[in-house]
Design a protein around this motif. Structure first.
Motif, mmCIF file in Angstrom:
data_model
loop_
_atom_site.group_PDB
_atom_site.id
_atom_site.type_symbol
_atom_site.label_atom_id
_atom_site.label_comp_id
_atom_site.label_asym_id
_atom_site.label_seq_id
_atom_site.Cartn_x
_atom_site.Cartn_y
_atom_site.Cartn_z
ATOM 1 N N LYS A 272 56.583 43.312 50.525
ATOM 2 C CA LYS A 272 57.187 41.713 50.361
ATOM 3 C C LYS A 272 56.491 40.995 51.601
ATOM 4 C CE LYS A 272 60.767 40.151 48.998
ATOM 5 N NZ LYS A 272 60.523 39.015 49.490
ATOM 6 N N ALA A 274 55.783 37.364 50.871
ATOM 7 C CA ALA A 274 56.435 36.749 50.508
ATOM 8 C C ALA A 274 57.447 36.090 52.050
ATOM 9 C CB ALA A 274 57.138 36.701 49.896
ATOM 10 N N ASP A 278 65.934 31.527 54.016
ATOM 11 C CA ASP A 278 67.132 32.444 54.118
ATOM 12 C C ASP A 278 68.650 31.539 53.945
ATOM 13 O OD1 ASP A 278 66.049 34.756 55.208
ATOM 14 O OD2 ASP A 278 65.276 33.121 57.756
ATOM 15 N N THR A 303 71.125 32.913 51.870
ATOM 16 C CA THR A 303 69.857 32.996 49.994
ATOM 17 C C THR A 303 70.357 35.097 49.983
ATOM 18 O OG1 THR A 303 67.891 33.895 51.127
ATOM 19 C CG2 THR A 303 68.329 31.750 50.052
ATOM 20 N N VAL A 304 69.930 35.986 49.137
ATOM 21 C CA VAL A 304 69.901 37.003 49.369
ATOM 22 C C VAL A 304 69.152 37.782 50.236
ATOM 23 C CG1 VAL A 304 70.073 38.628 47.458
ATOM 24 C CG2 VAL A 304 71.312 37.251 46.987
ATOM 25 N N ASP A 305 68.817 38.705 50.818
ATOM 26 C CA ASP A 305 68.067 38.822 51.389
ATOM 27 C C ASP A 305 67.425 40.142 50.065
ATOM 28 O OD1 ASP A 305 66.709 41.223 52.416
ATOM 29 O OD2 ASP A 305 66.876 39.635 54.878
ATOM 30 N N ILE A 306 66.632 39.752 49.998
ATOM 31 C CA ILE A 306 65.850 40.551 48.410
ATOM 32 C C ILE A 306 65.376 41.851 49.354
ATOM 33 C CG2 ILE A 306 64.131 40.030 47.415
ATOM 34 C CD1 ILE A 306 63.572 37.492 47.328
ATOM 35 N N LEU A 307 64.335 42.125 50.423
ATOM 36 C CA LEU A 307 64.035 43.442 50.998
ATOM 37 C C LEU A 307 65.420 44.312 51.636
ATOM 38 C CD1 LEU A 307 61.716 44.330 51.866
ATOM 39 C CD2 LEU A 307 61.352 43.384 54.128
ATOM 40 N N PHE A 322 57.669 42.567 56.081
ATOM 41 C CA PHE A 322 56.783 42.462 56.837
ATOM 42 C C PHE A 322 57.403 41.379 57.679
ATOM 43 C CE2 PHE A 322 52.869 41.361 55.909
ATOM 44 C CZ PHE A 322 52.370 41.730 55.310
ATOM 45 N N ALA A 324 57.541 38.410 60.940
ATOM 46 C CA ALA A 324 57.682 37.300 61.558
ATOM 47 C C ALA A 324 58.144 36.878 62.714
ATOM 48 C CB ALA A 324 57.147 36.134 60.869
ATOM 49 N N LYS A 336 64.348 45.151 61.770
ATOM 50 C CA LYS A 336 64.668 45.102 60.377
ATOM 51 C C LYS A 336 63.890 46.450 59.505
ATOM 52 C CE LYS A 336 63.014 39.758 61.302
ATOM 53 N NZ LYS A 336 62.084 39.323 61.578
ATOM 54 N N LYS A 340 66.866 47.186 56.627
ATOM 55 C CA LYS A 340 66.507 47.182 55.397
ATOM 56 C C LYS A 340 65.850 48.319 54.935
ATOM 57 C CE LYS A 340 65.924 42.196 56.423
ATOM 58 N NZ LYS A 340 64.592 40.765 56.047
HETATM 59 N N1 CTP Z 1 62.774 38.457 53.328
HETATM 60 C C1 CTP Z 1 63.554 39.112 52.057
HETATM 61 N N2 CTP Z 1 64.682 38.085 51.972
HETATM 62 C C2 CTP Z 1 65.098 36.801 52.784
HETATM 63 C C3 CTP Z 1 64.406 37.044 53.481
HETATM 64 C C4 CTP Z 1 63.493 38.014 53.932
HETATM 65 O O1 CTP Z 1 63.072 39.935 51.152
HETATM 66 N N3 CTP Z 1 66.030 36.233 51.895
HETATM 67 C C5 CTP Z 1 62.157 39.133 53.253
HETATM 68 C C6 CTP Z 1 60.552 38.997 53.829
HETATM 69 O O2 CTP Z 1 59.746 39.133 51.999
HETATM 70 C C7 CTP Z 1 59.843 39.854 55.029
HETATM 71 C C8 CTP Z 1 61.358 40.285 55.603
HETATM 72 O O3 CTP Z 1 62.530 40.227 54.574
HETATM 73 O O4 CTP Z 1 59.349 41.153 54.132
HETATM 74 C C9 CTP Z 1 61.068 40.190 56.677
HETATM 75 O O5 CTP Z 1 61.089 38.143 56.744
HETATM 76 P P1 CTP Z 1 61.586 37.483 57.769
HETATM 77 O O6 CTP Z 1 61.702 36.037 57.379
HETATM 78 O O7 CTP Z 1 60.651 38.412 59.076
HETATM 79 O O8 CTP Z 1 62.923 38.010 58.189
HETATM 80 P P2 CTP Z 1 64.392 37.905 58.218
HETATM 81 O O9 CTP Z 1 65.125 38.853 57.295
HETATM 82 O O10 CTP Z 1 64.723 35.898 57.540
HETATM 83 O O11 CTP Z 1 65.239 37.299 59.665
HETATM 84 P P3 CTP Z 1 65.227 36.948 61.583
HETATM 85 O O12 CTP Z 1 65.618 35.746 60.019
HETATM 86 O O13 CTP Z 1 66.215 37.343 61.930
HETATM 87 O O14 CTP Z 1 64.246 37.118 61.571
#
Ligand code: CTP
Length: 404
Positions: A272, A274, A278, A303-307, A322, A324, A336, A340
């Motif tokens: 993942k 992408a 959020d 949004t739903v956290d896909i991962l 991933f 960031a 994470k 996840k």
């Molecule tokens: N991700 C996802 N769905 C979301 C948000 C993030 O699948 N709604 C996945 C991204 O594709 C990535 C990982 O979660 O592989 C981490 O994304 P990141 O933006 O670094 O982290 P967040 O989970 O959004 O956490 P935070 O905002 O606390 O840094």
């Protein structure tokens, strides 16, 4: 390693053509069937007889010198090659390949070939850095041409700089690792997400982020080269799409969620990369929003956290996320990974120069359930992708394979 492989070695007209002889000899020693094509200029630097003797095959120079009436030489050669290597590749040979020219035996064979092409450039440093050469190299890279970069050292023109043909041993190692790479993910179904999501506010406006899609595209491309069957779910991207993958275009986080979860059960590896939003707008206006007053407050919903969803539903899949970050990279990455339920997390400090969004390079640290697994130096996204997939293949092999 190269037994049974047919390699066309294209030698073009630079002083490093003499190293083509050593390369030819090493490829033959490694078991490859080598057919040499020389340009006219290459024959000014080294004789065809040398290459004929080393390759034990006739050397091709003139497109019209058809020795076997039952075949058309350049088509026959192209059809039977597993790989074409151009070493040394002059600026002119690179320009001709980029421009699709076909005015000699090597360029016509290259146009007729469907096999991969590896280019080892060699030229004066200013030529190598000329914008025309740089853009030709970029164009070829975007078409999937592979490179063995020139080394730095004493150039024949007197400069001590970058431009010297890579050593024949290094070119053979690159060829070797390319052929062995082709089996490492053979038969594996890999899903990669790339790019940023777009969360609509109205028909002409949306929330998004800086993701270019380059990292995810490089992973998809590297997975294809390792023999995988690759599906790419791509959001908003600026980079050119990789070849050889199934591409599913999505806009929003919700669309990405549906595209990914709908295919999840059939996948062996999910990566993942992408940058998913959020938050999305609670109300998406069907009409263009009109300005109204000095301030505007947008109401956003998570949004739903896909991962995380994939982590919860994981059965046999190898799941890679991933992260960031701009601070405390290890702490947040490990958090994470656990939250996840990932097998690996690729973390980068996006505040560092040379890492993160948009550029062609990245600096990543890969974490597994027991902590840091690999800390990579600044590498091209392509090389980062290769190393990451090597690591994934190793981990899957060490655990006895997918689903065991
Ligand atoms: N991700 C996802 N769905 C979301 C948000 C993030 O699948 N709604 C996945 C991204 O594709 C990535 C990982 O979660 O592989 C981490 O994304 P990141 O933006 O670094 O982290 P967040 O989970 O959004 O956490 P935070 O905002 O606390 O840094």
């Amino acid at each position: 390693m190269l037994t049974g492989k047919t390699i066309i070695l294209g030698i073009t007209g630079g002083i490093a053509a003499y190293k083509g002889a050593a390369l030819c000899s090493k490829l033959v020693q490694a078991g490859a069937r080598v057919h040499v094509i020389m340009t006219d200029s290459a024959t000014k630097f080294i004789t065809p007889l040398t290459l004929q003797t080393l390759s034990r095959n006739p050397v091709h120079i003139d497109t019209f010198d058809e020795r076997d009436p039952s075949v058309v030489s350049h088509i026959h050669l192209a059809d039977h090659a597993d790989l074409i290597v151009i070493a040394p590749a002059t600026a002119n040979a690179i320009a001709k390949l980029a421009g699709g020219h076909a005015d000699d035996m090597l360029s016509t064979t290259l146009l007729a070939a469907t096999c991969p092409v590896l280019v080892a450039p060699a030229m004066n440093v200013h030529m190598y850095e000329h914008p025309a050469v740089v853009s030709n190299l970029e164009l070829l890279a975007s078409r999937g041409v592979m490179f063995v970069e020139p080394g730095t050292g004493q150039l024949a023109c007197g400069y001590v700089a970058k431009g010297r043909l890579a050593e024949p041993e290094d070119i053979v190692t690159a060829i070797d690792s390319w052929f062995s790479r082709g089996n490492k993910l053979k038969g594996k179904r890999v899903l990669v997400t790339a790019g940023g999501t777009m969360e609509r506010l109205d028909p002409v406006r949306f929330l998004t982020n800086d993701s270019s899609g380059k990292m995810g595209f490089a992973i998809a491309e590297a997975a294809v080269l390792m023999g995988a069957d690759v599906t790419l779910v791509a959001g908003r991207t600026t980079a050119a799409l990789p070849a050889g993958v199934k591409v599913i275009r999505v806009e929003s986080a919700q669309e990405m969620l549906e595209a990914v979860t709908g295919r999840y059960d059939d996948m062996d590896i999910v990566i993942k990369a992408a940058a998913v939003a959020d938050y999305r707008a609670v109300h998406v206006s069907g009409q263009k929003l009109k300005k109204n007053g000095e301030k505007l407050t947008l109401e956003l919903a998570r949004t739903v956290d896909i991962l995380e969803t994939l982590g919860q539903r994981k059965h046999h899949q190898f799941l890679v996320g991933f992260a960031a970050e701009t601070e405390q990279v290890e702490h947040y990455a490990m958090d994470k990974l656990r939250r996840k339920n990932c097998d690996l997390i690729v973390a980068n400090d996006v505040s560092m120069e040379g890492a993160g969004f948009n550029g062609d390079t990245n600096i990543v640290q890969v974490f597994g359930p027991d902590g840091l697994v690999e800390s990579m130096p600044m590498l091209t996204k392509r090389e980062t992708a290769n190393r990451l997939l090597e690591l994934i293949a190793q981990r899957i092999a060490a655990s006895g394979g997918i689903g065991e």
